[in-house]
Design an enzyme around this catalytic site. Sequence first.
Site, mmCIF file in Angstrom:
data_model
loop_
_atom_site.group_PDB
_atom_site.id
_atom_site.type_symbol
_atom_site.label_atom_id
_atom_site.label_comp_id
_atom_site.label_asym_id
_atom_site.label_seq_id
_atom_site.Cartn_x
_atom_site.Cartn_y
_atom_site.Cartn_z
ATOM 1 N N ASP A 67 133.876 114.703 50.425
ATOM 2 C CA ASP A 67 132.878 115.798 50.068
ATOM 3 C C ASP A 67 133.386 116.611 49.437
ATOM 4 O O ASP A 67 134.783 117.047 49.517
ATOM 5 C CB ASP A 67 132.226 115.935 51.547
ATOM 6 C CG ASP A 67 133.234 116.139 52.713
ATOM 7 O OD1 ASP A 67 134.230 116.539 52.368
ATOM 8 O OD2 ASP A 67 132.672 116.360 53.841
ATOM 9 N N ASN A 136 128.451 119.312 65.503
ATOM 10 C CA ASN A 136 127.099 118.710 65.808
ATOM 11 C C ASN A 136 127.123 117.332 65.306
ATOM 12 O O ASN A 136 126.113 116.567 65.370
ATOM 13 C CB ASN A 136 126.252 119.366 64.895
ATOM 14 C CG ASN A 136 126.555 119.194 63.280
ATOM 15 O OD1 ASN A 136 127.467 118.564 63.152
ATOM 16 N ND2 ASN A 136 125.679 119.875 62.297
ATOM 17 N N HIS A 138 128.569 115.954 62.985
ATOM 18 C CA HIS A 138 128.577 115.308 61.361
ATOM 19 C C HIS A 138 129.830 114.552 61.061
ATOM 20 O O HIS A 138 130.861 114.954 61.503
ATOM 21 C CB HIS A 138 128.225 116.527 60.336
ATOM 22 C CG HIS A 138 129.358 117.473 60.155
ATOM 23 N ND1 HIS A 138 128.903 118.723 59.942
ATOM 24 C CD2 HIS A 138 130.448 117.625 60.227
ATOM 25 C CE1 HIS A 138 129.996 119.598 59.868
ATOM 26 N NE2 HIS A 138 130.901 118.463 60.098
ATOM 27 N N GLU A 143 124.843 115.451 57.923
ATOM 28 C CA GLU A 143 124.280 116.208 59.121
ATOM 29 C C GLU A 143 123.447 115.447 60.071
ATOM 30 O O GLU A 143 122.944 114.398 59.606
ATOM 31 C CB GLU A 143 123.714 117.361 58.459
ATOM 32 C CG GLU A 143 124.574 118.389 57.636
ATOM 33 C CD GLU A 143 125.433 119.275 58.689
ATOM 34 O OE1 GLU A 143 125.927 118.942 59.650
ATOM 35 O OE2 GLU A 143 125.824 120.338 57.943
#
Length: 244
Positions: A67, A136, A138, A143
Amino acid sequence: MKIVQTESYEEASEVVAGMILEKVLSHPESVIGLATGKTMEPVYEALVREAKKSEVSFESCRFFMLDEYVGISPDHKSSFRTYIQDRVLRPLGIKKEQITFPPASAVDIKAAAQEYEESIKAAGGIDLQLLGIGRNGHIGFNEPGSLGDSRTRVVELTESTLEANKSEFPGEKMPTMALSMGIGTILEAKNLLMLATGESKAEVIKYILNHHEDVSCPATFLKEHSHFTLVVDPSAGSKINLKI
Ligand code: F6R
């Protein structure tokens, strides 16, 4: 899914670095998917140290990045390109022709993302994809809410991610978007190697062990992969209760 519980933070990073080296030694033409983040810093330090010690060559490898932020220059000091150039490419003497970066600055980013996917396929697919994990859940910047068949695309970062990464952008506004390989893209890699370290990851690690294909926690999709290894240090693994 294979879980490797290590005795220390240092050992966890060394184990992951050792697995990367093993892959390159057994298959010098490996295609490796690189991740960034704080978790990976000691891994790349150990990788560079061990590669130099044992004279492992990366000259036949290809690399792809998981990414990149959208909205900053690729040369920005906190871009993932700069991170990987400083910690991996330069120290290991990897040439720029060997790595493809997510085209986060492209004008037609949608078309460029599709081309990125095609260049992964043209390289024969990713042999080993490294992954960290967000608090979280991800993976890459997929996400919560990302679908299991998602592909490389622009994503909006959540509050939790902005909070976790804002220290990388002191005195300036952190980018709120990124270009990330999708969960579907990641799942096509032949081997997945995730590292989780620190107490802040303990809850999410416990969660992924107890949930399957749960869109609220993207990492749960990885459990369907037949070659998924999760390495944890004692803190990240502190809430795992594996029955013997
Ligand atoms: C990095 C990436 C992210 C990080 C994750 C954990 O390329 O894609 O998924 O792996 O946010 O970040 P750290 O290691 O900083 O806790």
